[in-house]
Structure formats: C-alpha cells, structure tokens
Enzyme design. Structure first.
Site, PDB file in Angstrom:
ATOM      1  N   LYS A  34       0.537   4.716   6.667  1.00 14.95           N
ATOM      2  CA  LYS A  34      -0.052   5.507   5.575  1.00 14.95           C
ATOM      3  C   LYS A  34       0.465   6.941   5.652  1.00 14.95           C
ATOM      4  O   LYS A  34       1.066   7.355   6.631  1.00 14.95           O
ATOM      5  CB  LYS A  34      -1.590   5.542   5.674  1.00 14.95           C
ATOM      6  CG  LYS A  34      -2.268   4.199   5.755  1.00 14.95           C
ATOM      7  CD  LYS A  34      -2.185   3.403   4.491  1.00 14.95           C
ATOM      8  CE  LYS A  34      -2.864   2.039   4.689  1.00 14.95           C
ATOM      9  NZ  LYS A  34      -2.503   1.092   3.711  1.00 14.95           N
ATOM     10  N   SER A  77       0.788  -1.237   0.000  1.00 16.33           N
ATOM     11  CA  SER A  77       0.000   0.000   0.000  1.00 16.33           C
ATOM     12  C   SER A  77       0.818   1.284   0.000  1.00 16.33           C
ATOM     13  O   SER A  77       0.297   2.334  -0.358  1.00 16.33           O
ATOM     14  CB  SER A  77      -0.971   0.017   1.170  1.00 16.33           C
ATOM     15  OG  SER A  77      -0.296   0.232   2.389  1.00 16.33           O
TER      16      SER A  77
END
Length: 185
Positions: free
Chosen positions: A80, A39
């Site tokens: 993230k 990700s």
C-alpha cells in the site's frame, strides 16, 4: 583422483557461499514480491513482480507516498501507499486529501480520477475517527496506508494504523512484466 575430489569440493564451497549470499541479501537488503490483487491499480497491477528495499529502512525514515510492503497478518503481506505519518491528522473531503488541515495533491491518482463521472468520487469522505483505533492523529510508531485503487482496497480504513515494525520494506523496482520494468513511483 584427487583433482576430481578438489573439483567437487570447490563446487560444494561455491554452492554454499552462493546460498549464504542469497539468504543474507533476502534477509537484510532486498526481497522480490508479487503484487496480488487490484488494490494498487493503476500504479501496480496484479501479478507484477517487484524488488522491495529492506535496507533503506535502517538508514532513513518512511516518507509520505512511499509504497510499502507490510505484514497484514501472520500469513499475508500487503502492499500500500503511505498517506499518514506519526502525528498527522488525515481527512478526505470531496475527493481531496487533507493532511494536518492542508490540501495535499495526489498526482498518482489523476489517471484513475479522469474515468469518474461528474458526481462520482474516487475516495469516500472520512477522517481518522472513522477507522479502527478511533484516533485524531496517526499514533507514534505507526503509519496510515491506502491502496491507489481506493474503491477496491483493504487498507488502513479497514485494518487501522500499521505499526512501523511490521513494514518489510519500500517497493523500489518493477522487474516483471518486461514492458513495466522501471522504478516504482
């Protein structure tokens, strides 16, 4: 015989003190983590090892584009990039980030966007009303996060806004693999 006893006592004291220092460092200053999954590619790759700075959260606020580790569930932490801060209105139109109506450049995505065809987009269009929580702006005490691999990331578009008290720390340094040693951008 007492010299041997003193040597053992010194070793035991050293081991205990070392263990306490390591525990305190991990609890309050920094913690090692392993990136799991794609990700954050191309910024961070699967199985890279990082040092996450916990101490800076005590003395400074999280900034836009910081890469943070947070508790996504009771068993899992995610890593993230912070896109939206409290009070921000976030929107993507035609692969362009808008924060509070202003275009914001994401140079860390330039490399990934170069691989796209002429009619492809890296980040699909959305605004905050499309994410869980259905808000117009990032609520107080929360952030909005996205993975750098926008087509393949479970992030705020799916999880909703991330409470700041769930943030473990800010990724600062890659130490493995050796060829990737350096500061995280």
């Amino acid at each position: 015989m007492t010299k041997k006893k003193n040597d053992w006592a010194d070793w035991i004291k050293t081991i205990i003190i070392t263990a306490l220092i390591i525990i305190l460092l991990r609890m309050f200053i920094a913690v090692p983590i392993v990136v799991e999954g794609p990700s954050m590619y191309p910024t961070l790759a699967d199985n890279e090892r990082l040092i996450v700075d916990k101490l800076s959260l005590t003395f400074s606020d999280i900034k836009r584009f910081d890469i943070v580790v947070f508790h996504a569930t009771a068993q899992r932490d995610y890593i993230k990039r912070v896109i939206g801060l409290p009070g921000d209105q976030i929107e993507y139109i035609d692969d362009q980030l808008y924060v509070n109506g202003q275009v914001v450049k994401e140079s860390f995505l330039d490399q990934a966007k170069q691989t796209l065809g002429s009619n492809e987009t890296y980040t699909t269009n959305f605004d905050l009303s499309h994410i869980p929580g259905n808000q117009q702006e990032v609520p107080d005490g929360h952030v909005f996060v996205l993975g750098d691999n926008r087509p393949n990331s479970t992030d705020s578009r799916h999880l909703g806004f991330i409470p700041m008290d769930q943030i473990v720390g800010v990724a600062r340094f890659t130490y493995w693999p050796i060829g990737e040693i350096g500061f995280v951008d």
